[in-house]
Write a protein that holds these residues in place. Structure first.
Motif, mmCIF file in Angstrom:
data_model
loop_
_atom_site.group_PDB
_atom_site.id
_atom_site.type_symbol
_atom_site.label_atom_id
_atom_site.label_comp_id
_atom_site.label_asym_id
_atom_site.label_seq_id
_atom_site.Cartn_x
_atom_site.Cartn_y
_atom_site.Cartn_z
ATOM 1 N N ARG A 30 12.589 -40.166 -49.807
ATOM 2 C CA ARG A 30 11.467 -39.228 -49.991
ATOM 3 C C ARG A 30 10.120 -39.939 -49.955
ATOM 4 N NH1 ARG A 30 12.788 -33.988 -53.672
ATOM 5 N NH2 ARG A 30 14.949 -33.669 -53.033
ATOM 6 N N CYS A 33 9.312 -40.558 -46.348
ATOM 7 C CA CYS A 33 8.874 -39.309 -45.699
ATOM 8 C C CYS A 33 7.451 -38.950 -46.128
ATOM 9 C CB CYS A 33 9.832 -38.161 -46.041
ATOM 10 S SG CYS A 33 11.447 -38.318 -45.265
ATOM 11 N N ALA A 34 7.139 -39.157 -47.403
ATOM 12 C CA ALA A 34 5.777 -38.908 -47.877
ATOM 13 C C ALA A 34 4.786 -39.845 -47.176
ATOM 14 C CB ALA A 34 5.701 -39.098 -49.396
ATOM 15 N N ALA A 37 4.011 -38.351 -44.007
ATOM 16 C CA ALA A 37 3.106 -37.205 -44.157
ATOM 17 C C ALA A 37 1.657 -37.679 -44.307
ATOM 18 C CB ALA A 37 3.516 -36.368 -45.369
ATOM 19 N N GLU A 58 7.113 -35.398 -58.210
ATOM 20 C CA GLU A 58 6.244 -35.365 -57.019
ATOM 21 C C GLU A 58 5.108 -36.381 -57.126
ATOM 22 O OE1 GLU A 58 8.381 -31.509 -57.295
ATOM 23 O OE2 GLU A 58 7.212 -32.672 -58.723
ATOM 24 N N LYS A 120 3.226 -29.557 -55.246
ATOM 25 C CA LYS A 120 4.484 -28.813 -55.254
ATOM 26 C C LYS A 120 4.738 -28.089 -53.930
ATOM 27 C CE LYS A 120 5.380 -29.612 -59.738
ATOM 28 N NZ LYS A 120 6.589 -30.249 -60.276
ATOM 29 N N SER A 121 3.829 -28.261 -52.961
ATOM 30 C CA SER A 121 4.034 -27.657 -51.629
ATOM 31 C C SER A 121 5.031 -28.522 -50.848
ATOM 32 C CB SER A 121 2.710 -27.582 -50.876
ATOM 33 O OG SER A 121 2.281 -28.891 -50.517
ATOM 34 N N ASP A 122 5.261 -28.189 -49.572
ATOM 35 C CA ASP A 122 6.220 -28.986 -48.799
ATOM 36 C C ASP A 122 5.551 -30.173 -48.096
ATOM 37 O OD1 ASP A 122 4.787 -27.667 -46.903
ATOM 38 O OD2 ASP A 122 6.480 -26.583 -46.015
ATOM 39 N N PHE A 123 4.313 -30.495 -48.481
ATOM 40 C CA PHE A 123 3.597 -31.594 -47.811
ATOM 41 C C PHE A 123 4.378 -32.904 -47.867
ATOM 42 C CE2 PHE A 123 0.867 -35.370 -48.353
ATOM 43 C CZ PHE A 123 0.289 -35.435 -47.087
ATOM 44 N N THR A 125 7.428 -33.639 -48.074
ATOM 45 C CA THR A 125 8.679 -33.720 -47.303
ATOM 46 C C THR A 125 8.438 -33.479 -45.812
ATOM 47 O OG1 THR A 125 9.079 -31.384 -47.783
ATOM 48 C CG2 THR A 125 10.110 -32.982 -49.247
ATOM 49 N N SER A 126 7.176 -33.291 -45.429
ATOM 50 C CA SER A 126 6.879 -32.871 -44.048
ATOM 51 C C SER A 126 6.813 -34.025 -43.048
ATOM 52 C CB SER A 126 5.547 -32.109 -44.007
ATOM 53 O OG SER A 126 4.474 -32.986 -44.335
#
Length: 469
Positions: A30, A33-34, A37, A58, A120-123, A125-126
């Motif tokens: 994760r 992945c961050a 992003a 997060e 808490k958005s999907d940022f 993991t994007s």
């Protein structure tokens, strides 16, 4: 350090946040992945990003994702109001701000033109897994500390000093692989970010973030999650001593405190009534990290009344005026965009002037005896009178204000304000305190207000705070 944690600790539990449970392998994936992003957002090596949010899984993924992308972390105090945070965010030149919407009913916004991203958005993991190489001497984080002038200054630290310093902390605090570490200290603070997250990644401890301290919730977590490691300010241990069923705390092994004078009786009670096998204390500051730490086997008296001995590679000297001076690898690179303040803080010989007053005991342990410029500590948070006075002076009825720290059984110290009203104005203490709560972080708000006809001034017009005391 973070990326190697997957190889070192693999399927061991890394983060527990409510229903979310992640292994080190999952956290590292994760984090990468961050990092992707952030890179896709346009964050280049050395770019700064602010995180203005409470402790959470997060927060951890965002912070280390940013560092993995080569960025520089700017943590922002969650107790700050919008204007206080906006000033720090603007001066840091942050490319973006990550927030948790709705926390403490706060308006988490940013200066115009700075993107605001909900943690808490999907940022996070994007992005696609990504990493950029960084050097040990690259700046890793900029933590803003309020100066006595009232305007926070950003202390720049680099990767190597942090890793070396918190390796030693983890050893002396007795943090072990597999420990379950309840993290109440906020991540925006060195105690939470470095003594909390960094040491957990170094040692393979499970991180359990706590967003808001509530003693009942904490006791339930200790029992359910079998917590072994629990650092915090003295207020935390005061709270645990009031728990009726101490059996719920039976798994606790290691504690760490500091940031305030601790009564010897409190340390004795922690040892007698709580299951802790080790209790460490120390002295540090944002500009230098750990300066002194206590040693295993130190007596109740030593833990309660001293801050331990200088860390390896750190020199501590007491100046003629009793100010504590610090030199060594842990001293900051300097204050962000403020060479004048840096030169004032770090002299030509490399000594950082801490502004704290201290002495050494016969056994070489440091005692902090006061603060050169009146700073006081409220439940582990530094409060600066000059900054609080500046806020109070904004009230239309206030002509002059002077703030001192006074002892408080629960919080260590709290603010007491002496206020001179403008001619013909009327104002109650409760009204001024209520007004203050809307404008400054809770720990800065004076708990006591005394109205006086005049403040005692010296010949140059400075308030004589010793007389107020």
């Amino acid at each position: 350090m973070v990326l190697s944690a997957a190889d070192r600790f693999g399927d061991s539990e890394a983060v527990v946040d409510g229903p979310l449970r992640l292994t080190f392998t999952e956290v590292v994936y994760r984090v990468r992945c961050a990092a992707g992003a952030f890179a896709e957002l346009g964050v280049e090596k050395g770019d700064r990003v602010a995180i203005w949010a409470p402790n959470s899984a997060e927060w951890i993924i965002a912070a280390f994702g940013l560092l993995t992308a080569g960025g520089v972390l700017v943590p922002v105090n969650t107790r700050f109001k919008t204007d206080e945070a906006g000033d720090v965010i603007a001066r840091s030149g942050a490319k973006a701000v990550l927030v948790q919407k709705g926390f403490l009913d706060q308006d988490y916004s940013a200066p115009a033109g700075t993107p605001v991203i909900d943690l808490k958005s999907d940022f996070l993991t994007s992005g696609s897994p990504f990493e950029r190489p960084v050097a040990g001497t690259d700046t890793s984080d900029i933590i803003f500390t309020s100066g006595t002038t009232g305007r926070p200054k950003g202390a720049m630290m680099h990767h190597l000093q942090t890793l070396r310093m918190y390796e030693e902390w983890a050893t002396l605090a007795d943090l072990r692989r597999g420990d379950r570490y309840l993290q109440i200290n906020p991540y925006f603070h060195t105690f939470g970010l470095k003594a909390g997250l960094i040491t957990s990644f170094l040692r393979g401890a499970t991180m359990l973030p706590v967003a808001v301290f509530d003693v009942d919730t904490v006791v339930d977590l200790i029992e359910q999650e079998r917590i072994t490691m629990l650092p915090g300010p003295p207020t935390l241990y005061h709270s645990l001593l009031t728990v009726p069923d101490k059996a719920k705390l039976s798994t606790l092994r290691a504690g760490v405190t500091g940031a305030a004078d601790i009564p010897v009786d409190l340390v004795r009670r922690i040892h007698d009534e709580l299951p802790f096998q080790t209790l460490m204390t120390g002295y540090g500051l944002t500009e230098a990290g750990n300066v002194t730490l206590s040693l295993p086997g130190d007596s109740f008296e030593d833990v309660a009344t001293t801050a331990g001995v200088p860390c390896a590679g750190v020199e501590v000297r007491i100046a003629d005026d009793s100010e504590v001076l610090v030199r060594g690898y842990g001293v900051m690179k300097g204050y962000l965009d403020d060479p004048a303040a840096t030169a004032q803080a770090i002299d030509a010989d490399g000594w950082l002037h801490t502004g704290d007053l201290g002495s050494f005991t016969e056994t070489g342990r440091l005692k902090i005896v006061g603060r050169k410029k009146d700073m006081f500590i409220v439940g582990g948070f530094n409060a600066y009178p000059a900054e609080i006075e500046g806020f109070l002076m904004e009230h239309p009825a206030v002509a002059q204000a002077a703030v001192i720290g006074v002892p408080d059984e629960r919080l260590g110290q709290v603010g007491k304000a002496f206020v001179v009203l403008k001619g013909g104005s009327e104002l109650s203490a409760d009204d001024l305190i209520s007004w203050s709560k809307d404008r400054m972080a809770g720990f800065k708000v004076p708990r006591l207000v005394v109205f006086v006809d005049a403040l005692p001034l010296n010949a140059t017009g400075k308030v004589m705070k010793d007389q107020l005391r």
